[in-house]
Structure formats: C-alpha cells, structure tokens
Design a protein around this motif. Structure first.
Motif, mmCIF file in Angstrom:
data_model
loop_
_atom_site.group_PDB
_atom_site.id
_atom_site.type_symbol
_atom_site.label_atom_id
_atom_site.label_comp_id
_atom_site.label_asym_id
_atom_site.label_seq_id
_atom_site.Cartn_x
_atom_site.Cartn_y
_atom_site.Cartn_z
ATOM 1 N N ARG A 1 0.830 -1.215 0.000
ATOM 2 C CA ARG A 1 0.000 0.000 0.000
ATOM 3 C C ARG A 1 0.863 1.264 0.000
ATOM 4 O O ARG A 1 0.601 2.213 -0.739
ATOM 5 N N LEU A 2 1.904 1.247 0.808
ATOM 6 C CA LEU A 2 2.779 2.411 0.916
ATOM 7 C C LEU A 2 3.674 2.582 -0.303
ATOM 8 O O LEU A 2 4.003 3.697 -0.691
ATOM 9 N N HIS A 3 4.068 1.464 -0.923
ATOM 10 C CA HIS A 3 4.925 1.547 -2.108
ATOM 11 C C HIS A 3 4.266 2.378 -3.209
ATOM 12 O O HIS A 3 4.937 3.074 -3.956
ATOM 13 N N TYR A 4 2.942 2.301 -3.286
ATOM 14 C CA TYR A 4 2.210 3.037 -4.324
ATOM 15 C C TYR A 4 1.745 4.414 -3.849
ATOM 16 O O TYR A 4 0.767 4.948 -4.351
ATOM 17 N N GLY A 5 2.442 4.965 -2.869
ATOM 18 C CA GLY A 5 2.158 6.334 -2.448
ATOM 19 C C GLY A 5 1.145 6.451 -1.335
ATOM 20 O O GLY A 5 0.416 7.443 -1.271
ATOM 21 N N ASN A 6 1.093 5.441 -0.471
ATOM 22 C CA ASN A 6 0.206 5.475 0.684
ATOM 23 C C ASN A 6 -1.261 5.509 0.267
ATOM 24 O O ASN A 6 -2.022 6.399 0.639
ATOM 25 N N ILE A 7 -1.668 4.526 -0.525
ATOM 26 C CA ILE A 7 -3.061 4.400 -0.938
ATOM 27 C C ILE A 7 -3.923 4.195 0.302
ATOM 28 O O ILE A 7 -3.572 3.430 1.200
ATOM 29 N N GLY A 8 -5.050 4.886 0.366
ATOM 30 C CA GLY A 8 -5.957 4.770 1.512
ATOM 31 C C GLY A 8 -6.468 3.350 1.682
ATOM 32 O O GLY A 8 -6.627 2.613 0.710
ATOM 33 N N GLU A 9 -6.758 2.972 2.920
ATOM 34 C CA GLU A 9 -7.186 1.606 3.222
ATOM 35 C C GLU A 9 -8.464 1.224 2.472
ATOM 36 O O GLU A 9 -8.578 0.119 1.948
ATOM 37 N N ARG A 10 -9.425 2.131 2.421
ATOM 38 C CA ARG A 10 -10.685 1.830 1.745
ATOM 39 C C ARG A 10 -10.459 1.562 0.258
ATOM 40 O O ARG A 10 -10.984 0.597 -0.308
ATOM 41 N N GLN A 11 -9.650 2.397 -0.371
ATOM 42 C CA GLN A 11 -9.375 2.216 -1.798
ATOM 43 C C GLN A 11 -8.553 0.952 -2.036
ATOM 44 O O GLN A 11 -8.791 0.214 -3.005
ATOM 45 N N PHE A 12 -7.602 0.678 -1.149
ATOM 46 C CA PHE A 12 -6.753 -0.497 -1.312
ATOM 47 C C PHE A 12 -7.589 -1.776 -1.188
ATOM 48 O O PHE A 12 -7.375 -2.739 -1.937
ATOM 49 N N ARG A 13 -8.543 -1.762 -0.270
ATOM 50 C CA ARG A 13 -9.432 -2.924 -0.122
ATOM 51 C C ARG A 13 -10.265 -3.113 -1.382
ATOM 52 O O ARG A 13 -10.532 -4.252 -1.783
ATOM 53 N N ARG A 14 -10.659 -2.033 -2.037
ATOM 54 C CA ARG A 14 -11.413 -2.133 -3.289
ATOM 55 C C ARG A 14 -10.576 -2.807 -4.372
ATOM 56 O O ARG A 14 -11.093 -3.572 -5.192
ATOM 57 N N TYR A 15 -9.269 -2.512 -4.379
ATOM 58 C CA TYR A 15 -8.389 -3.185 -5.339
ATOM 59 C C TYR A 15 -8.386 -4.695 -5.082
ATOM 60 O O TYR A 15 -8.419 -5.490 -6.018
ATOM 61 N N TYR A 16 -8.342 -5.059 -3.805
ATOM 62 C CA TYR A 16 -8.377 -6.488 -3.458
ATOM 63 C C TYR A 16 -9.669 -7.136 -3.939
ATOM 64 O O TYR A 16 -9.658 -8.219 -4.540
#
Length: 205
Positions: free
Chosen positions: A59-74
């Motif tokens: 998550r942090l490698h890609y510029g600290n993507i927010g948790e909600r958005q990162f979960r959507r990617y999953y």
C-alpha cells in the motif's frame, strides 16, 4: 499510518525496517532500526503481523493508498479470473501515477501523484488528472508539452537510480510512454520483496 506530507516518506523506510523504494537517500541505509526509543527491539512477527506488514509495504509503495481504496483493489482482483495476488499487482501497476513513476518521468511515487494531480500528463492525447486512473494496454502516456522542460522531469529521466520495466515502452526524448501490458509480480522492479499472497490472506481472514 497516515501520511499527510510527501516529505514524511523517508520515515516509512525506518518504520518498516527496509528501503521501500531503493533510494540512495533513504535513512534506512544509515540506520536500520525503527524510529523511537524501542526501535531496535523487534521480535518475530506472528502470521497476522506478517500479513499486515505485507499489506503496508504494498500500500505504501504506491504512495500510501488509503485503506478503503486499497481494499477495493483487493475485491476487484478477487473477482477477476486467474491468481488474485497477480491480479492485484496488475491493478496497482495500471494506476496512472504508477505508470508515470515507472516511466521515470518523476523521481518518486509521491511526486507522480502530485504531477498527475496538477495536470502535467495526457493519456492518448487527453489530459487526465486522476492518479488512480486505470491505464489500458496500448495507452500512450505523455508529459504535456509545456511540462517537458521541468527540471523534475529531466533529472528523473537522467537518474540511474531505477531501471525501466519491460512492460512500459518509453521514448525519453519525446517524454512519452506506452503501457504494453499488465505485469506479473516477477516483472515489477520492486526494491524489496513484495508478498501479495500474504495481502490476500490478510483480507481473506
């Protein structure tokens, strides 16, 4: 682990105890402990701890993507056919700011997000200012004409700190890139080992 200012990116390296982007300026190169009084006291991580760390790294490698958005990617990766971990990597690498960073138009992922936000990039000739915009195979990403002489762009392209990945074709003189395909995990030039399988396990609990 909210990150409000891009200048805080170097603290991430010490917090995670690794050089997340492989940068020569990383403080982890000089001091390989976490910040704080008890930074050196790190025991063995539990299975959950390893999964959480894997998620934080990605998550942090890609510029600290927010948790909600990162979960959507999953969730999107899990709906696609094929391996969910590989799908997740493909979705992250299709982000416009990630492509701008991989093409070496800017020095960091944080600069890439800001660069896109400020309207310095076009996709297939149209200006796009959404960092999370999903680039498709064959899309042409180009630095806008008025932005091509920016010192940030010139110095980033001249830097020997990173190599260009095979899935992005770059014309450095024209400051133009073509996104050829979504990469596999092994194709992405991560500076540290990424473990999307552990990220999937984290969200599958």
């Amino acid at each position: 682990m909210a990150l409000k200012r891009p200048s805080a990116k170097y603290k991430i390296d010490r917090r995670l105890s690794l050089n997340l982007w492989g940068r020569a300026k990383s403080p982890f190169n000089k001091r390989q402990t976490a910040p704080g009084q008890h930074g050196a006291r790190r025991g063995k991580l539990s299975d959950y701890g390893q999964q959480l760390l894997a998620k934080q790294k990605l998550r942090l490698h890609y510029g600290n993507i927010g948790e909600r958005q990162f979960r959507r990617y999953y969730l999107e990766a899990s709906r696609l056919r094929g391996d969910t971990g590989q799908n997740l990597i493909g979705l992250l690498e299709r982000r416009l700011d990630a492509v701008v960073y991989r093409a070496k138009f800017v020095p960091t992922v944080f600069a890439a997000r800001q660069f896109v936000n400020h309207g310095h990039v076009t996709v297939n000739g149209k200006r796009v200012n959404i960092p999370s915009y999903q680039v498709k195979d064959g899309d042409v990403i180009e630095v806008r004409q008025k932005s091509k002489d920016m010192g940030l762009v010139i110095s980033a392209l001249e830097s020997q700190e990173r190599n260009l990945p095979e899935y992005i074709q770059v014309d450095e003189k024209a400051k133009k890139a073509v996104f050829l395909r979504a990469p596999k995990l092994e194709d992405v030039p991560y500076a540290v080992q990424m473990e999307p399988n552990l990220v999937i396990e984290y969200y599958s609990r």
